[in-house]
Motif scaffolding. Structure first.
Motif, PDB file in Angstrom:
ATOM      1  N   GLY A  97      -4.535  13.043 -18.699  1.00 58.06           N
ATOM      2  CA  GLY A  97      -4.630  13.803 -17.447  1.00 58.06           C
ATOM      3  C   GLY A  97      -5.866  13.490 -16.636  1.00 58.06           C
ATOM      4  N   LEU A  99      -8.481  10.694 -14.891  1.00 58.99           N
ATOM      5  CA  LEU A  99      -8.539   9.300 -14.439  1.00 58.99           C
ATOM      6  C   LEU A  99      -9.972   8.775 -14.290  1.00 58.99           C
ATOM      7  N   HIS A 100     -10.957   9.626 -14.545  1.00 56.47           N
ATOM      8  CA  HIS A 100     -12.353   9.204 -14.380  1.00 56.47           C
ATOM      9  C   HIS A 100     -12.731   8.245 -15.508  1.00 56.47           C
ATOM     10  N   ASP A 101     -13.152   7.031 -15.128  1.00 55.31           N
ATOM     11  CA  ASP A 101     -13.447   6.093 -16.229  1.00 55.31           C
ATOM     12  C   ASP A 101     -14.812   5.417 -16.120  1.00 55.31           C
ATOM     13  N   GLY A 103     -17.996   6.671 -16.446  1.00 49.86           N
ATOM     14  CA  GLY A 103     -18.883   7.034 -17.554  1.00 49.86           C
ATOM     15  C   GLY A 103     -18.389   6.459 -18.871  1.00 49.86           C
ATOM     16  N   SER A 145     -13.624  10.782 -23.691  1.00 49.22           N
ATOM     17  CA  SER A 145     -14.369  11.173 -22.495  1.00 49.22           C
ATOM     18  C   SER A 145     -13.492  12.057 -21.613  1.00 49.22           C
ATOM     19  N   THR A 149     -12.932  19.977 -16.121  1.00 54.09           N
ATOM     20  CA  THR A 149     -12.811  21.148 -17.001  1.00 54.09           C
ATOM     21  C   THR A 149     -11.353  21.318 -17.429  1.00 54.09           C
ATOM     22  N   ALA A 177     -19.166  14.981 -18.216  1.00 52.57           N
ATOM     23  CA  ALA A 177     -19.969  16.008 -17.539  1.00 52.57           C
ATOM     24  C   ALA A 177     -19.715  17.460 -17.987  1.00 52.57           C
ATOM     25  N   ALA A 193     -22.501  13.369 -26.998  1.00 52.46           N
ATOM     26  CA  ALA A 193     -23.615  12.650 -26.372  1.00 52.46           C
ATOM     27  C   ALA A 193     -23.614  12.961 -24.877  1.00 52.46           C
ATOM     28  N   ALA A 196     -24.714   7.710 -21.838  1.00 47.90           N
ATOM     29  CA  ALA A 196     -24.296   6.496 -22.547  1.00 47.90           C
ATOM     30  C   ALA A 196     -25.357   6.003 -23.534  1.00 47.90           C
TER      31      ALA A 196
HETATM   32 CO1  B1M Z   1     -13.483  13.290  -9.435  1.00 47.14          CO
HETATM   33  N1  B1M Z   1     -14.230  15.034  -9.885  1.00 47.14           N
HETATM   34  N2  B1M Z   1     -11.713  14.116  -9.197  1.00 47.14           N
HETATM   35  N3  B1M Z   1     -12.911  11.516  -8.895  1.00 47.14           N
HETATM   36  N4  B1M Z   1     -15.306  12.822  -9.401  1.00 47.14           N
HETATM   37  C1  B1M Z   1     -15.641  15.061 -10.296  1.00 47.14           C
HETATM   38  C2  B1M Z   1     -15.774  14.896 -11.795  1.00 47.14           C
HETATM   39  C3  B1M Z   1     -16.072  16.505  -9.784  1.00 47.14           C
HETATM   40  C4  B1M Z   1     -17.262  17.093 -10.556  1.00 47.14           C
HETATM   41  C5  B1M Z   1     -16.339  16.438  -8.269  1.00 47.14           C
HETATM   42  C6  B1M Z   1     -16.697  17.802  -7.673  1.00 47.14           C
HETATM   43  O1  B1M Z   1     -15.831  18.601  -7.446  1.00 47.14           O
HETATM   44  N5  B1M Z   1     -17.968  18.041  -7.448  1.00 47.14           N
HETATM   45  C7  B1M Z   1     -14.746  17.321  -9.969  1.00 47.14           C
HETATM   46  C8  B1M Z   1     -14.541  17.996 -11.331  1.00 47.14           C
HETATM   47  C9  B1M Z   1     -14.745  19.479 -11.293  1.00 47.14           C
HETATM   48  C10 B1M Z   1     -14.514  20.076 -12.609  1.00 47.14           C
HETATM   49  O2  B1M Z   1     -13.516  19.883 -13.239  1.00 47.14           O
HETATM   50  N6  B1M Z   1     -15.509  20.812 -13.073  1.00 47.14           N
HETATM   51  C11 B1M Z   1     -13.700  16.248  -9.687  1.00 47.14           C
HETATM   52  C12 B1M Z   1     -12.373  16.488  -9.282  1.00 47.14           C
HETATM   53  C13 B1M Z   1     -12.023  17.959  -9.023  1.00 47.14           C
HETATM   54  C14 B1M Z   1     -11.427  15.456  -9.097  1.00 47.14           C
HETATM   55  C15 B1M Z   1      -9.967  15.613  -8.650  1.00 47.14           C
HETATM   56  C16 B1M Z   1      -9.201  16.783  -9.282  1.00 47.14           C
HETATM   57  C17 B1M Z   1     -10.002  15.700  -7.132  1.00 47.14           C
HETATM   58  C18 B1M Z   1      -8.648  15.947  -6.502  1.00 47.14           C
HETATM   59  O3  B1M Z   1      -7.812  15.103  -6.524  1.00 47.14           O
HETATM   60  N7  B1M Z   1      -8.493  17.142  -5.996  1.00 47.14           N
HETATM   61  C19 B1M Z   1      -9.362  14.259  -9.058  1.00 47.14           C
HETATM   62  C20 B1M Z   1      -8.803  14.271 -10.478  1.00 47.14           C
HETATM   63  C21 B1M Z   1      -8.050  13.027 -10.811  1.00 47.14           C
HETATM   64  C22 B1M Z   1      -7.771  12.963 -12.288  1.00 47.14           C
HETATM   65  O4  B1M Z   1      -8.612  12.578 -13.056  1.00 47.14           O
HETATM   66  N8  B1M Z   1      -6.566  13.385 -12.694  1.00 47.14           N
HETATM   67  C23 B1M Z   1     -10.573  13.372  -9.004  1.00 47.14           C
HETATM   68  C24 B1M Z   1     -10.510  12.011  -8.733  1.00 47.14           C
HETATM   69  C25 B1M Z   1     -11.603  11.167  -8.656  1.00 47.14           C
HETATM   70  C26 B1M Z   1     -11.511   9.705  -8.240  1.00 47.14           C
HETATM   71  C27 B1M Z   1     -10.272   8.993  -8.802  1.00 47.14           C
HETATM   72  C28 B1M Z   1     -11.496   9.644  -6.742  1.00 47.14           C
HETATM   73  C29 B1M Z   1     -12.897   9.150  -8.753  1.00 47.14           C
HETATM   74  C30 B1M Z   1     -12.822   8.518 -10.181  1.00 47.14           C
HETATM   75  C31 B1M Z   1     -12.836   7.008 -10.138  1.00 47.14           C
HETATM   76  C32 B1M Z   1     -13.031   6.434 -11.497  1.00 47.14           C
HETATM   77  O5  B1M Z   1     -13.636   7.006 -12.406  1.00 47.14           O
HETATM   78  N9  B1M Z   1     -12.496   5.232 -11.655  1.00 47.14           N
HETATM   79  C33 B1M Z   1     -13.718  10.428  -8.854  1.00 47.14           C
HETATM   80  C34 B1M Z   1     -15.133  10.436  -8.940  1.00 47.14           C
HETATM   81  C35 B1M Z   1     -15.837   9.108  -8.750  1.00 47.14           C
HETATM   82  C36 B1M Z   1     -15.875  11.634  -9.176  1.00 47.14           C
HETATM   83  C37 B1M Z   1     -17.397  11.823  -9.164  1.00 47.14           C
HETATM   84  C38 B1M Z   1     -17.834  11.762  -7.709  1.00 47.14           C
HETATM   85  C39 B1M Z   1     -18.229  10.842  -9.952  1.00 47.14           C
HETATM   86  C40 B1M Z   1     -17.854  10.718 -11.436  1.00 47.14           C
HETATM   87  C41 B1M Z   1     -18.615   9.556 -12.023  1.00 47.14           C
HETATM   88  O6  B1M Z   1     -18.080   8.492 -12.185  1.00 47.14           O
HETATM   89  N10 B1M Z   1     -19.942   9.750 -12.283  1.00 47.14           N
HETATM   90  C42 B1M Z   1     -17.543  13.271  -9.790  1.00 47.14           C
HETATM   91  C43 B1M Z   1     -18.646  14.104  -9.151  1.00 47.14           C
HETATM   92  C44 B1M Z   1     -19.986  13.770  -9.720  1.00 47.14           C
HETATM   93  O7  B1M Z   1     -20.120  13.555 -10.912  1.00 47.14           O
HETATM   94  N11 B1M Z   1     -20.964  13.733  -8.864  1.00 47.14           N
HETATM   95  C45 B1M Z   1     -16.167  13.807  -9.724  1.00 47.14           C
HETATM   96  C46 B1M Z   1     -20.821   8.679 -12.748  1.00 47.14           C
HETATM   97  C47 B1M Z   1     -20.677   8.515 -14.273  1.00 47.14           C
HETATM   98  C48 B1M Z   1     -21.637   7.435 -14.757  1.00 47.14           C
HETATM   99  O8  B1M Z   1     -21.053   9.739 -14.862  1.00 47.14           O
HETATM  100  O9  B1M Z   1     -18.735  10.135 -15.729  1.00 47.14           O
HETATM  101  O10 B1M Z   1     -20.540  11.931 -15.966  1.00 47.14           O
HETATM  102  P1  B1M Z   1     -20.139  10.505 -15.932  1.00 47.14           P
HETATM  103  O11 B1M Z   1     -20.543   9.832 -17.314  1.00 47.14           O
HETATM  104  C49 B1M Z   1     -21.814  10.027 -17.904  1.00 47.14           C
HETATM  105  C50 B1M Z   1     -21.866  11.211 -18.888  1.00 47.14           C
HETATM  106  O12 B1M Z   1     -20.967  12.256 -18.550  1.00 47.14           O
HETATM  107  C51 B1M Z   1     -21.610  10.592 -20.222  1.00 47.14           C
HETATM  108  O13 B1M Z   1     -22.190   9.296 -20.096  1.00 47.14           O
HETATM  109  C52 B1M Z   1     -21.995   8.798 -18.779  1.00 47.14           C
HETATM  110  C53 B1M Z   1     -23.154   7.924 -18.373  1.00 47.14           C
HETATM  111  O14 B1M Z   1     -24.391   8.382 -18.790  1.00 47.14           O
HETATM  112  N12 B1M Z   1     -20.253  10.396 -20.733  1.00 47.14           N
HETATM  113  C54 B1M Z   1     -20.062  10.245 -22.072  1.00 47.14           C
HETATM  114  C55 B1M Z   1     -19.069  10.241 -20.111  1.00 47.14           C
HETATM  115  N13 B1M Z   1     -18.117  10.012 -21.001  1.00 47.14           N
HETATM  116  C56 B1M Z   1     -18.690   9.995 -22.219  1.00 47.14           C
HETATM  117  C57 B1M Z   1     -18.162   9.768 -23.494  1.00 47.14           C
HETATM  118  C58 B1M Z   1     -19.038   9.811 -24.586  1.00 47.14           C
HETATM  119  C59 B1M Z   1     -20.384  10.089 -24.427  1.00 47.14           C
HETATM  120  C60 B1M Z   1     -20.926  10.289 -23.163  1.00 47.14           C
HETATM  121  O15 B1M Z   1     -18.654   9.589 -25.845  1.00 47.14           O
HETATM  122  C61 B1M Z   1     -17.396   9.023 -26.080  1.00 47.14           C
END
Ligand code: B1M
Length: 214
Positions: A97, A99-101, A103, A145, A149, A177, A193, A196
């Motif tokens: 469910g 699609l975020h990839d 991180g 990952s 929520t 996150a 963790a 990364a």
């Molecule tokens: Co989305 N998105 N998104 N999004 N997106 C967030 C996560 C969100 C916080 C934005 C917001 O509202 N402020 C929010 C989630 C809210 C919540 O649930 N609490 C959100 C939402 C709501 C959505 C949609 C539902 C939006 C919609 O369509 N209405 C939708 C959902 C789609 C789906 O997944 N079914 C959606 C879609 C998308 C895009 C496709 C447009 C795109 C993803 C593209 C992709 O990944 N290929 C996207 C993006 C880019 C984001 C934000 C802007 C950035 C996420 C990211 O890549 N961060 C994000 C807002 C934000 O974070 N500012 C947001 C950079 C990355 C390096 O960090 O992924 O946290 P992160 O990874 C970190 C740590 O978390 C950790 O290490 C990494 C690096 O240090 N980590 C792990 C991650 N996985 C790990 C696994 C581990 C250990 C550590 O062990 C195995």
């Protein structure tokens, strides 16, 4: 002979051209593949620690990992020839469910940089696909990952599926996150963790490998 500290420094600053040419020069000079690899693994350890200390950020870590990946590609045939194997095998994916990839890709890169073989299942991976992959690859580590929520329950379902099927007890690491250590404990994962670089430290700890790469 090439000064391998220079290779490490090139990886640390993400200088792909220098890293590649220094790797090739070290290979041509007949230096041991394990020593060349160690220089790069050590450099990525330094980058990981700087990331944890907020001295560098995601882009710097990505370019360092790419520099290492391209250099490793030159080294790979020699590593195989010398019988040097990865220290462990992992499967990783973003849960069903979700699609975020970005991180998850970063964690996969950092694990690879720590000489862990990583099979990346991609995003939106169902519990059944994780289970099939666990049966096929018999990993030491499984990485899950989630960024939403609403997809956190899919982490729980995946952990339950793997545990109930009794696949060869891989260590399960979760992150993303909205994920917390408390959640990891609650659902019976082996570790959480926050980023990364910490995922490398955690993997090494769970695999019983001593300390972080120097
Ligand atoms: Co989305 N998105 N998104 N999004 N997106 C967030 C996560 C969100 C916080 C934005 C917001 O509202 N402020 C929010 C989630 C809210 C919540 O649930 N609490 C959100 C939402 C709501 C959505 C949609 C539902 C939006 C919609 O369509 N209405 C939708 C959902 C789609 C789906 O997944 N079914 C959606 C879609 C998308 C895009 C496709 C447009 C795109 C993803 C593209 C992709 O990944 N290929 C996207 C993006 C880019 C984001 C934000 C802007 C950035 C996420 C990211 O890549 N961060 C994000 C807002 C934000 O974070 N500012 C947001 C950079 C990355 C390096 O960090 O992924 O946290 P992160 O990874 C970190 C740590 O978390 C950790 O290490 C990494 C690096 O240090 N980590 C792990 C991650 N996985 C790990 C696994 C581990 C250990 C550590 O062990 C195995």
């Amino acid at each position: 002979m090439i000064d391998l500290a220079q290779l490490g420094a090139a990886v640390e600053r993400g200088d792909r051209d220098s890293a590649r040419s220094l790797t090739q020069a070290a290979i041509d000079a007949g230096q041991a593949p394990q020593e060349i690899l160690d220089a790069m693994v050590g450099a990525m350890g330094v980058v990981g620690r700087r990331f944890q200390a907020h001295e560098v950020f995601v882009p710097e870590m990505l370019i360092a990992a790419r520099a290492m990946k391209e250099s490793i590609a030159l080294l790979e045939p020699l590593l195989v020839q010398a019988g040097i194997r990865p220290v462990a095998r992992a499967i990783i994916g973003t849960v069903e469910g979700d699609l975020h990839d970005i991180g998850k890709n970063l964690v996969a890169m950092m694990w690879r940089s720590a000489n862990i073989e990583v099979i990346d299942l991609g995003a939106n991976v169902s519990p059944q696909r994780f289970l099939d992959a666990a049966r096929q690859h018999e990993p030491h580590l499984v990485g899950l990952s989630a960024l939403l929520t609403t997809t956190m329950p899919a982490i729980r379902r995946t952990v339950e599926t793997l545990r109930q099927a009794g696949v060869a007890a891989p260590r399960i690491v979760i992150g993303g996150a909205p994920v917390t250590l408390q959640y990891a404990r609650e659902i019976g994962a082996d570790g959480y963790a926050p980023d990364a670089a910490s995922a490398v430290d955690l993997a090494r700890q769970l695999l019983g490998l001593q300390g972080s790469p120097s």
